[in-house]
Each structure stands twice: as C-alpha cells, then as structure tokens.
Design an enzyme around this catalytic site. Sequence first.
Site, PDB file in Angstrom:
ATOM      1  N   CYS A 137       0.821  -1.215   0.000  1.00 39.08           N
ATOM      2  CA  CYS A 137       0.000   0.000   0.000  1.00 39.08           C
ATOM      3  C   CYS A 137       0.854   1.263   0.000  1.00 39.08           C
ATOM      4  CB  CYS A 137      -0.965  -0.008   1.178  1.00 39.08           C
ATOM      5  SG  CYS A 137      -0.210  -0.277   2.793  1.00 39.08           S
ATOM      6  N   HIS A 262      -2.491   6.909   3.308  1.00 39.10           N
ATOM      7  CA  HIS A 262      -1.062   7.112   3.502  1.00 39.10           C
ATOM      8  C   HIS A 262      -0.610   8.377   2.773  1.00 39.10           C
ATOM      9  CE1 HIS A 262      -0.922   3.281   5.315  1.00 39.10           C
ATOM     10  NE2 HIS A 262      -0.321   2.571   4.382  1.00 39.10           N
TER      11      HIS A 262
END
Length: 356
Positions: A137, A262
């Site tokens: 990710c 993120h």
Amino acid sequence: MTVAAGRTGRPTLAVVGATGAVGTVMLQILSHRADIWGEIRLIASPRSAGRKLAVRGEEIEVLALAEEVFDGVDVALFDVPDEIAEHWAPIAAAKGAVVVDNSGAFRSDPEVPLVVPEVNPHALRARPRGIVANPSCTTLCMIVAVGALHAEYGLRELVASSYQAVSGAGRAGVATLRRQMSLVAGTELGTSPGDVRRAVGDDTGPFPEPVALNVVPWTGEARADGWSSEEMTVRDETRKVLGLSALPVAVTCVRVPVVTAHSLTLHARFESEVTVAKAREILATAPGVVLFDDPGAGEFPTPADVVGTDPTWVGRVRRALDDPTALDFFACGDNLRKGSALNTVQIAELVVGARA
C-alpha cells in the site's frame, strides 16, 4: 460445495479474504466498476463460511477456503496473510486461475510480475507461475505519480518519507488508535515524558509505541543495519515496478494517528533538468493522479480529504533549491483503495481484457 452458475460468456472471479478490511473495500469497488464478471465467489476462513455479503446488489454466501472452490475460476483475488497466500495461491493457479495476490508472499519472486496498471501493464504478459503480485500500500500511494515523472525525465534517485495510516495494520490498527484516542481525549496529556504511554497502557496493539498524540518512526520488522522490512519493501518494489534494478532509493516509514490514507514526501532526482510547470502538466494529465497544488490558497492533499477516493493526489510540487534535476512533492492516497483493493481489481480487469 454448491455454487451458482455464472453468466454465459463472462469470467468467474474468486475473492479470497472477502471478509477482511481490504476484502470489504474490494467488494465495494467491484460493485461500482464496469460489470465484466459472471459468477463472483466469496471465500474466507472456515469461521466466516456461511456469512452473506453484498456485491453488485446481490447477497452472496461466503465459502470456506478449500481446493474445490477454485474449480472453474478464471481469476482469483487474494487478500490474506503471507503464509496463507504462499500455500493457496499456487493451488488456485494449478486449477487454472490467474491469481492476483495482495500479500507480500510473491512480490520479490522473479517469476511473478509486480504490476501497477498505469505504470507497467506490459509486465502482465510474463507470468510463468500464473500469479501476479500487487505492490504494498505504501508503494502504491506514490508509484503512479513517480512513474509518470519517470516516463518523461528518467528517474535516477528517490528519497521518501511515509506517513502511514493505522489501517495499514488492519482492523487491529484502527481499533488500537480509536481506543487510545478515547483515553487521551479531553486531557492535557502530551506535555510530559511518558504521560501518553502511561495513559494508554502497555497494550499498544500492532505498534511498538502509542499512536494517539504521537508519531512512530517504525513499520514492519527489523532488517540489517537499522532498516525496517517496510522500508526495504518500498525500495525493492519501486525498483521492480519501474524496471530500474539499481535505482538508489532511501525510505523512512512513519506511522501517524490517521485512520486511512497514507502520505509521502518525495525527493526525486532525474536524468535531465526539470521545471515545475512541466512537472505539473505531467501530473495533471497522468491517469490515476490528481494534482491539487495551490498552497497559497490552502490547497494541498491531506488524508482527511483523500480517504475514500481512488486517485493518487499530489501537491507541494517544487523544484529542489540546490539541484535543477530534482523535484520535491507530496503524495497522498487511500491505502485501502488504490493502495490495495483497487489496484488488485484493475490488474484482474487487465487480465480479462488481454484474454478477450
């Protein structure tokens, strides 16, 4: 095992790990993208078997993971722990399915392509093991933007710092942050050494330190010379996706008190001189990227704005003050969508498109 008949002429899809955090997002994405699938089988551990989950407006019963569930499956999406993927992905591939795996089990395997559809779709052509790997990710939240700039300028060095949401550690990470926030809310904590740790106790969940009112400069497991496994993963994956096996990459991974999305600060050096105007043009027109960059007007991406969306958002684009070949910029993406579930689904769609 009893399964429903698929729609004639359409491929059968299996989603392994359908009840997990990423699996849940995967089902949402499948329900909103082009309907190219016939039967969709939902697969999970035996304790989840019998549950019913909604996908494409239908309630589908979850099947227990077993060899026979892969009979007749064309594409199998895996979102399970590494050790489960290591065992079951080859079984699914042996049954004739193309496996798209979201774990870390096969990312470094030279016989398994690591694919980001906007960057290296050609890598799908060679998959001798019948398995395609999805990057981590963290890598996915920046690689589409980095890849677009690399295609124009030729990347020669990358320095990255990540600010990773707790959902990257799964539901346990989210539960840990919410529990800790409830303990520190409305207090004066965070003003003396150790007061936050004393308040939240020794149960820091999947993190080595409290994440509420804090940042934790560590994700993953220990590797040589002080590096973490997550930092080495981002380095290795960036090299593999871009096809730059010797690219210098330095990464520092940090956990922050954000639920989902993120962020990364990036310092990218290129083979030729760069301009902000051209870089902005590249990013603004790159598939899968949104340029949101007007700091004077308070416009730059943040996790609170990006969560729940599909693109990589980019802002704070600057040419380095001391190097005319380098850019500094900020990237932000939903780690459960493009960072995991969406890229997996996009790969599956490419596989089906190549067969058509």
